[in-house]
Design an enzyme around this catalytic site. Structure first.
Site, PDB file in Angstrom:
ATOM      1  N   SER A  12      12.002   9.992  34.632  1.00 24.74           N
ATOM      2  CA  SER A  12      10.613   9.836  35.245  1.00 24.74           C
ATOM      3  C   SER A  12       9.569   9.398  34.069  1.00 24.74           C
ATOM      4  O   SER A  12       8.486   9.084  34.442  1.00 24.74           O
ATOM      5  CB  SER A  12       9.947  11.611  35.467  1.00 24.74           C
ATOM      6  N   ARG A  13      10.003   9.433  32.968  1.00 26.17           N
ATOM      7  CA  ARG A  13       9.276   9.151  31.772  1.00 26.17           C
ATOM      8  C   ARG A  13      10.328   8.453  30.652  1.00 26.17           C
ATOM      9  O   ARG A  13      11.359   8.543  30.644  1.00 26.17           O
ATOM     10  CB  ARG A  13       8.640  10.274  30.993  1.00 26.17           C
ATOM     11  N   TYR A 153      19.608  19.822  17.782  1.00 27.26           N
ATOM     12  CA  TYR A 153      19.381  18.741  18.461  1.00 27.26           C
ATOM     13  C   TYR A 153      20.626  17.801  18.067  1.00 27.26           C
ATOM     14  O   TYR A 153      21.223  17.033  18.611  1.00 27.26           O
ATOM     15  CB  TYR A 153      18.101  17.846  18.123  1.00 27.26           C
ATOM     16  N   THR A 156      24.009  18.579  19.220  1.00 24.64           N
ATOM     17  CA  THR A 156      24.230  18.302  20.615  1.00 24.64           C
ATOM     18  C   THR A 156      24.399  16.908  20.768  1.00 24.64           C
ATOM     19  O   THR A 156      25.256  16.318  21.474  1.00 24.64           O
ATOM     20  CB  THR A 156      23.010  18.756  21.506  1.00 24.64           C
ATOM     21  N   LYS A 157      23.886  16.164  19.964  1.00 25.53           N
ATOM     22  CA  LYS A 157      24.000  14.672  20.136  1.00 25.53           C
ATOM     23  C   LYS A 157      25.471  14.175  19.476  1.00 25.53           C
ATOM     24  O   LYS A 157      25.964  13.125  19.860  1.00 25.53           O
ATOM     25  CB  LYS A 157      22.813  13.799  19.435  1.00 25.53           C
TER      26      LYS A 157
HETATM   27  P1  NAP Z   1      11.168  12.113  26.991  1.00 30.45           P
HETATM   28  O1  NAP Z   1      10.352  11.030  26.954  1.00 30.45           O
HETATM   29  O2  NAP Z   1      10.648  13.288  26.329  1.00 30.45           O
HETATM   30  O3  NAP Z   1      11.243  12.119  28.583  1.00 30.45           O
HETATM   31  C1  NAP Z   1      12.248  13.434  28.802  1.00 30.45           C
HETATM   32  C2  NAP Z   1      12.884  13.103  30.322  1.00 30.45           C
HETATM   33  O4  NAP Z   1      14.034  14.103  30.446  1.00 30.45           O
HETATM   34  C3  NAP Z   1      11.747  13.283  31.298  1.00 30.45           C
HETATM   35  O5  NAP Z   1      12.200  12.333  32.504  1.00 30.45           O
HETATM   36  C4  NAP Z   1      12.185  14.753  31.676  1.00 30.45           C
HETATM   37  O6  NAP Z   1      11.705  14.934  32.965  1.00 30.45           O
HETATM   38  C5  NAP Z   1      13.503  14.741  31.557  1.00 30.45           C
HETATM   39  N1  NAP Z   1      13.991  16.197  31.239  1.00 30.45           N
HETATM   40  C6  NAP Z   1      13.916  17.289  30.325  1.00 30.45           C
HETATM   41  N2  NAP Z   1      14.707  18.003  30.564  1.00 30.45           N
HETATM   42  C7  NAP Z   1      15.307  17.893  31.699  1.00 30.45           C
HETATM   43  C8  NAP Z   1      16.162  18.675  32.382  1.00 30.45           C
HETATM   44  N3  NAP Z   1      16.503  20.017  31.935  1.00 30.45           N
HETATM   45  N4  NAP Z   1      16.701  18.299  33.451  1.00 30.45           N
HETATM   46  C9  NAP Z   1      16.347  17.035  33.896  1.00 30.45           C
HETATM   47  N5  NAP Z   1      15.548  16.313  33.448  1.00 30.45           N
HETATM   48  C10 NAP Z   1      14.936  16.725  32.249  1.00 30.45           C
HETATM   49  O7  NAP Z   1      12.440  11.726  26.262  1.00 30.45           O
HETATM   50  P2  NAP Z   1      12.882  10.246  25.553  1.00 30.45           P
HETATM   51  O8  NAP Z   1      12.327   9.934  24.306  1.00 30.45           O
HETATM   52  O9  NAP Z   1      12.833   9.207  26.875  1.00 30.45           O
HETATM   53  O10 NAP Z   1      14.294  10.442  25.476  1.00 30.45           O
HETATM   54  C11 NAP Z   1      15.490  10.505  26.536  1.00 30.45           C
HETATM   55  C12 NAP Z   1      16.728  10.555  25.905  1.00 30.45           C
HETATM   56  O11 NAP Z   1      16.808   9.655  24.738  1.00 30.45           O
HETATM   57  C13 NAP Z   1      16.905  11.955  25.237  1.00 30.45           C
HETATM   58  O12 NAP Z   1      18.345  12.319  25.846  1.00 30.45           O
HETATM   59  C14 NAP Z   1      16.658  11.831  23.908  1.00 30.45           C
HETATM   60  O13 NAP Z   1      17.169  12.810  22.986  1.00 30.45           O
HETATM   61  C15 NAP Z   1      17.144  10.577  23.530  1.00 30.45           C
HETATM   62  N6  NAP Z   1      16.599   9.878  22.458  1.00 30.45           N
HETATM   63  C16 NAP Z   1      15.366   9.675  22.172  1.00 30.45           C
HETATM   64  C17 NAP Z   1      14.804   9.284  20.890  1.00 30.45           C
HETATM   65  C18 NAP Z   1      13.535   8.999  20.663  1.00 30.45           C
HETATM   66  O14 NAP Z   1      13.081   8.744  19.600  1.00 30.45           O
HETATM   67  N7  NAP Z   1      12.767   9.113  21.682  1.00 30.45           N
HETATM   68  C19 NAP Z   1      15.893   8.715  20.001  1.00 30.45           C
HETATM   69  C20 NAP Z   1      17.086   8.941  20.181  1.00 30.45           C
HETATM   70  C21 NAP Z   1      17.643   9.488  21.330  1.00 30.45           C
HETATM   71  P3  NAP Z   1      10.082  15.351  33.143  1.00 30.45           P
HETATM   72  O15 NAP Z   1       9.142  14.142  33.061  1.00 30.45           O
HETATM   73  O16 NAP Z   1      10.063  16.159  34.724  1.00 30.45           O
HETATM   74  O17 NAP Z   1       9.637  16.455  32.044  1.00 30.45           O
END
Ligand code: NAP
Length: 245
Positions: A12-13, A153, A156-157
């Site tokens: 969604s985001r 975190y 888990t990763k």
């Molecule tokens: P984000 O912007 O916080 O978006 C999180 C997404 O996950 C949203 O769509 C949220 O849904 C959904 N979500 C959260 N908890 C959930 C659950 N229990 N069941 C189903 N959906 C759930 O995160 P992001 O930055 O895009 O990160 C996405 C992935 O990349 C994650 O695994 C994160 O650890 C990884 N990552 C991110 C970064 C970074 O710097 N951003 C770096 C390394 C890895 P809602 O919109 O409904 O809340």
């Protein structure tokens, strides 16, 4: 045989939303998954439809096995069987280890690790039946090198990386590829949790001197899912501006 249908958890985001739109451009029909932000999921869905692809948005908490099963059933009923799974949904947060509650620790594992386990198990029966399929997990560079005040975190990763490599070994004889992307610091809502100024510091510390864009990760997913990557399995692709070399 089904067409190209991708399910992206947490789409969604942020990263997941960009992945969903990129895969729609690549010709996939899309299952958008969200936890709370139905409004954002609908926006992504509209963009998928505007690209001429089919799509549905399904609310499901990936930590809950029954909700994940219901999501796959809805996907099956409305689109068809999933040929590409991107296990992306995740939560992050900072705390010193002595302040980390057991409840919080368990929630990190429930969403970030159990979520991947549940979705993989639901996607596999059809992939095994068809002797094809692709699974991509989204880890983090912190799963490779560890991050101060992010022990839960990072753990888990790191677990996701072990999960990915093991699955790749186990599933290679069946023709199913399993790879992982380890993003660096990507500019999404997830960074809102960081103390003021840390985002700029992280951009400065990144060798390419910028934060990552969600489209950078979507491009990596698109490649790993493509025929060009048909001889690649069990890999962890860092996409982090040179943080880890
Ligand atoms: P984000 O912007 O916080 O978006 C999180 C997404 O996950 C949203 O769509 C949220 O849904 C959904 N979500 C959260 N908890 C959930 C659950 N229990 N069941 C189903 N959906 C759930 O995160 P992001 O930055 O895009 O990160 C996405 C992935 O990349 C994650 O695994 C994160 O650890 C990884 N990552 C991110 C970064 C970074 O710097 N951003 C770096 C390394 C890895 P809602 O919109 O409904 O809340």
């Amino acid at each position: 045989m089904n067409g190209k249908i991708a399910l992206i958890t947490g789409s969604s985001r942020g990263i997941g939303a960009s992945v969903a739109m990129r895969l729609a451009q690549d010709g996939y029909d899309i299952v958008v998954n969200y936890l709370e932000r139905q409004d954002k999921a609908q926006e992504v869905l509209q963009m998928i439809h505007s690209l001429g692809r089919r799509g549905i948005a399904v609310q499901a908490d990936v930590s809950d096995r029954r909700q994940v099963e219901a999501m796959f059933q809805a996907a099956r009923d409305q689109l068809g069987e999933i040929s590409l799974l991107v296990s992306n949904a995740g939560i992050a947060g900072q705390a010193q280890i002595q302040d980390l509650t057991e409840e919080r620790w368990k929630r990190f594992f429930a969403v970030n690790v159990d979520g991947a386990f549940h979705t993989v198990q639901c996607a596999l029966p059809n992939m095994l039946h068809e002797h094809r399929g692709c699974i991509i997990t989204i880890s983090s560079m912190w799963g490779l090198r560890g991050a101060s005040c992010e022990s839960a975190y990072s753990a888990t990763k790191a677990a996701l990386i072990g999960f990915t490599r093991s699955l790749a070994n186990e599933l290679a004889p069946t023709g199913i590829r399993v790879n992982c992307i380890a993003p660096g610091v990507i500019d999404t809502d997830m960074l809102d949790e960081l103390p003021p100024g840390v985002k700029d510091t992280l951009a400065d510390e990144t060798p390419l001197r910028r934060l990552g864009r969600t489209e950078d990760i979507a491009a990596a997913v698109s490649f790993l899912a493509s025929e060009e990557a048909s001889f690649i399995t069990g890999q962890v692709l860092t996409c982090d501006g040179g943080f880890i070399v």
